[in-house]
Design a protein around this motif. Structure first.
Motif, PDB file in Angstrom:
ATOM      1  N   LEU A   1      26.664 -10.755  12.342  1.00  0.00           N
ATOM      2  CA  LEU A   1      27.738 -11.592  11.809  1.00  0.00           C
ATOM      3  C   LEU A   1      27.455 -11.970  10.359  1.00  0.00           C
ATOM      4  N   THR A   2      26.195 -12.269  10.055  1.00  0.00           N
ATOM      5  CA  THR A   2      25.825 -12.626   8.683  1.00  0.00           C
ATOM      6  C   THR A   2      26.000 -11.439   7.741  1.00  0.00           C
ATOM      7  N   ILE A   3      25.657 -10.244   8.198  1.00  0.00           N
ATOM      8  CA  ILE A   3      25.866  -9.043   7.380  1.00  0.00           C
ATOM      9  C   ILE A   3      27.342  -8.901   7.026  1.00  0.00           C
ATOM     10  N   ALA A   4      28.219  -9.143   8.007  1.00  0.00           N
ATOM     11  CA  ALA A   4      29.657  -9.056   7.768  1.00  0.00           C
ATOM     12  C   ALA A   4      30.124 -10.132   6.790  1.00  0.00           C
ATOM     13  N   ILE A   5      29.618 -11.358   6.958  1.00  0.00           N
ATOM     14  CA  ILE A   5      29.990 -12.463   6.062  1.00  0.00           C
ATOM     15  C   ILE A   5      29.521 -12.166   4.638  1.00  0.00           C
ATOM     16  N   TYR A   6      28.295 -11.681   4.506  1.00  0.00           N
ATOM     17  CA  TYR A   6      27.728 -11.403   3.184  1.00  0.00           C
ATOM     18  C   TYR A   6      28.543 -10.325   2.465  1.00  0.00           C
ATOM     19  N   SER A   7      28.847  -9.256   3.187  1.00  0.00           N
ATOM     20  CA  SER A   7      29.618  -8.172   2.569  1.00  0.00           C
ATOM     21  C   SER A   7      31.027  -8.639   2.216  1.00  0.00           C
ATOM     22  N   SER A   8      31.597  -9.532   3.033  1.00  0.00           N
ATOM     23  CA  SER A   8      32.922 -10.081   2.730  1.00  0.00           C
ATOM     24  C   SER A   8      32.897 -10.836   1.403  1.00  0.00           C
ATOM     25  N   LEU A   9      31.870 -11.655   1.216  1.00  0.00           N
ATOM     26  CA  LEU A   9      31.736 -12.415  -0.032  1.00  0.00           C
ATOM     27  C   LEU A   9      31.579 -11.478  -1.231  1.00  0.00           C
ATOM     28  N   CYS A  10      30.816 -10.415  -1.041  1.00  0.00           N
ATOM     29  CA  CYS A  10      30.624  -9.456  -2.133  1.00  0.00           C
ATOM     30  C   CYS A  10      31.929  -8.752  -2.497  1.00  0.00           C
TER      31      CYS A  10
ATOM     32  N   VAL B   1      25.942  -2.307   5.141  1.00  0.00           N
ATOM     33  CA  VAL B   1      27.066  -2.272   6.087  1.00  0.00           C
ATOM     34  C   VAL B   1      27.349  -0.846   6.537  1.00  0.00           C
ATOM     35  N   LEU B   2      27.444   0.070   5.575  1.00  0.00           N
ATOM     36  CA  LEU B   2      27.744   1.459   5.921  1.00  0.00           C
ATOM     37  C   LEU B   2      26.617   2.087   6.733  1.00  0.00           C
ATOM     38  N   ALA B   3      25.366   1.822   6.336  1.00  0.00           N
ATOM     39  CA  ALA B   3      24.223   2.380   7.071  1.00  0.00           C
ATOM     40  C   ALA B   3      24.184   1.859   8.498  1.00  0.00           C
ATOM     41  N   GLY B   4      24.671   0.626   8.704  1.00  0.00           N
ATOM     42  CA  GLY B   4      24.642   0.019  10.031  1.00  0.00           C
ATOM     43  C   GLY B   4      25.598   0.632  11.028  1.00  0.00           C
ATOM     44  N   VAL B   5      26.600   1.379  10.536  1.00  0.00           N
ATOM     45  CA  VAL B   5      27.573   1.974  11.467  1.00  0.00           C
ATOM     46  C   VAL B   5      27.358   3.477  11.621  1.00  0.00           C
ATOM     47  N   ILE B   6      26.333   4.021  10.938  1.00  0.00           N
ATOM     48  CA  ILE B   6      25.978   5.428  11.120  1.00  0.00           C
ATOM     49  C   ILE B   6      24.900   5.500  12.200  1.00  0.00           C
TER      50      ILE B   6
ATOM     51  N   ILE C   1      37.657   3.818   0.426  1.00  0.00           N
ATOM     52  CA  ILE C   1      38.141   4.009   1.796  1.00  0.00           C
ATOM     53  C   ILE C   1      36.983   3.984   2.784  1.00  0.00           C
ATOM     54  N   TYR C   2      35.834   4.565   2.385  1.00  0.00           N
ATOM     55  CA  TYR C   2      34.661   4.575   3.264  1.00  0.00           C
ATOM     56  C   TYR C   2      34.023   3.183   3.350  1.00  0.00           C
ATOM     57  N   LEU C   3      34.017   2.470   2.207  1.00  0.00           N
ATOM     58  CA  LEU C   3      33.501   1.106   2.204  1.00  0.00           C
ATOM     59  C   LEU C   3      34.309   0.217   3.140  1.00  0.00           C
ATOM     60  N   LEU C   4      35.631   0.310   3.029  1.00  0.00           N
ATOM     61  CA  LEU C   4      36.500  -0.522   3.869  1.00  0.00           C
ATOM     62  C   LEU C   4      36.408  -0.107   5.336  1.00  0.00           C
ATOM     63  N   LEU C   5      36.265   1.203   5.572  1.00  0.00           N
ATOM     64  CA  LEU C   5      36.124   1.683   6.957  1.00  0.00           C
ATOM     65  C   LEU C   5      34.828   1.172   7.571  1.00  0.00           C
ATOM     66  N   GLY C   6      33.724   1.262   6.806  1.00  0.00           N
ATOM     67  CA  GLY C   6      32.445   0.756   7.304  1.00  0.00           C
ATOM     68  C   GLY C   6      32.484  -0.734   7.535  1.00  0.00           C
TER      69      GLY C   6
ATOM     70  N   THR D   1      32.026  -2.640  11.127  1.00  0.00           N
ATOM     71  CA  THR D   1      31.055  -3.727  11.293  1.00  0.00           C
ATOM     72  C   THR D   1      31.711  -4.951  11.913  1.00  0.00           C
ATOM     73  N   LEU D   2      32.905  -5.306  11.415  1.00  0.00           N
ATOM     74  CA  LEU D   2      33.637  -6.436  11.996  1.00  0.00           C
ATOM     75  C   LEU D   2      33.973  -6.170  13.459  1.00  0.00           C
ATOM     76  N   GLY D   3      34.328  -4.917  13.769  1.00  0.00           N
ATOM     77  CA  GLY D   3      34.634  -4.565  15.156  1.00  0.00           C
ATOM     78  C   GLY D   3      33.419  -4.715  16.060  1.00  0.00           C
ATOM     79  N   ILE D   4      32.252  -4.288  15.566  1.00  0.00           N
ATOM     80  CA  ILE D   4      31.009  -4.416  16.344  1.00  0.00           C
ATOM     81  C   ILE D   4      30.687  -5.890  16.579  1.00  0.00           C
ATOM     82  N   VAL D   5      30.840  -6.701  15.531  1.00  0.00           N
ATOM     83  CA  VAL D   5      30.566  -8.131  15.656  1.00  0.00           C
ATOM     84  C   VAL D   5      31.510  -8.782  16.658  1.00  0.00           C
ATOM     85  N   ALA D   6      32.811  -8.432  16.560  1.00  0.00           N
ATOM     86  CA  ALA D   6      33.800  -8.993  17.487  1.00  0.00           C
ATOM     87  C   ALA D   6      33.471  -8.609  18.926  1.00  0.00           C
ATOM     88  N   PHE D   7      33.088  -7.358  19.138  1.00  0.00           N
ATOM     89  CA  PHE D   7      32.731  -6.896  20.486  1.00  0.00           C
ATOM     90  C   PHE D   7      31.512  -7.652  21.018  1.00  0.00           C
TER      91      PHE D   7
END
Length: 339
Positions: free
Chosen positions: A129-138, A266-271, A155-160, A164-170
């Protein structure tokens, strides 16, 4: 071949493919990269190792606070050592063993398996969740920078970011939503009539209920907010590492360095690679090569991996040896007392 070994082979093959791609891209650059590494000062090495230690200390602090919801006397130093202990097993198991390492370590200090599993799950959810919050602020505060230099990758940044948000929500649904559990159990109970898997289904029901109840207890009051706040600090320690490495040889600002590292994480976390090995290297080199030379980018990722992966592994290895010696001494004393 069982499912576990097949999964391990797939992870290893994927890892080798990614590493092979990195080696292929830099096949003619080994000399210049080595020269860049040779220029690294002792001060830089000291600072990135210090950043790694602070990250581990804060992570151990968070673990301690969660454990203290069950055992108020649990000491801070033990939580810190447990974090580095898990870092050792993260490396030797390609990222699949930290939770079991935590559970084993905490279990030796009388924390039940169910409690330690809940603690590890909550800590991981807040970490993500913190990774998602941090990237959102950036993205919000530095969008013009990304638009200028990474327009082709947006497009890849936004997809990643979305994944990440989907993983956190799940993960949040798994931990705290009774309705989500009811939906899962609705489908699982369809198989309950099968006598062979009935014990497994009952166990899943119990584990989901225990996890939900444990999460509610762990997140009482402002504990979650405090942990997320500390997580923001600990990630800043890691995200500053590329800036520390490059500040003498580039015009990269602190904010931009942190932003690139945050989005790369963020991107590395979803690969799906073991422990992020390979994916973080590939994305770091890809992103930082836009700002600096590919030789400096490769140097940065090598030192970043050392500080965030190898150095904690070494500290964890020392703790693993100390911990095992301690357990052996306890076992000997118990045998003497029983005689």
């Amino acid at each position: 071949m069982n499912g576990v070994s097949r999964k391990g082979i797939i992870k290893t093959l994927f890892f080798l493919i990614i590493i092979g791609l990195v080696i292929y891209v830099f096949r003619g650059s080994i000399g210049p990269i080595s020269a860049e590494l040779a220029k690294t000062s002792k001060t830089v090495m000291l600072l990135i190792c210090l950043a790694s230690i602070v990250f581990g200390v804060i992570d151990g602090w968070n673990l301690t606070e969660l454990v203290r919801t069950y055992d108020e006397q649990f000491p801070l130093w033990r939580g810190i050592l447990a974090t580095f202990y898990a870092s050792f097993y993260r490396v030797i198991t390609f990222g699949s063993g930290p939770t079991l390492a935590y559970m084993h370590y905490l279990g030796k200090y009388h924390i039940p398996a169910g409690e330690s599993f809940g603690i590890c799950t909550v800590q991981y959810v807040l970490h993500k969740l913190t990774i998602a919050i941090y990237s959102s602020l950036c993205i919000i505060f530095n969008f013009s920078f990304f638009q200028k230099y990474f327009h082709d990758y947006m497009i890849y940044l936004l997809l990643g970011y979305g994944l990440t948000l989907g993983i956190v929500a799940f993960l949040l649904l798994v931990c705290i939503s009774a309705k989500f559990h009811q939906i899962v159990l609705y489908f699982i109970r369809k198989f309950k009539k099968n006598p062979k898997i009935r014990p497994f289904v009952v166990r899943i029901e119990d584990e989901l209920n225990n996890l939900r109840n444990s999460t509610k207890r762990l997140l009482k009051g402002k504990l979650a907010i405090k942990i997320i706040g500390r997580n923001l600090i600990k990630f800043t320690c890691y995200y500053l590492i590329p800036y520390v490495i490059l500040f003498q040889s580039s015009h990269l600002s602190v904010v931009n360095a942190i932003s690139i590292t945050s989005l790369a994480t963020v991107l590395a976390g979803v690969i799906p690679t073991p422990a992020g090995i390979g994916s973080i290297e590939f994305i770091f080199v890809l992103f930082f090569s836009v700002i600096v030379t590919k030789y400096k980018a490769a140097k940065t990722v090598i030192l970043y991996r050392f500080a965030t992966y190898i150095f904690p592994f070494v500290i964890g290895g020392i703790e693993m040896i100390r911990f095992n010696i301690h357990l052996k001494k306890e076992n000997i004393l118990q045998k003497v007392e029983t005689k």
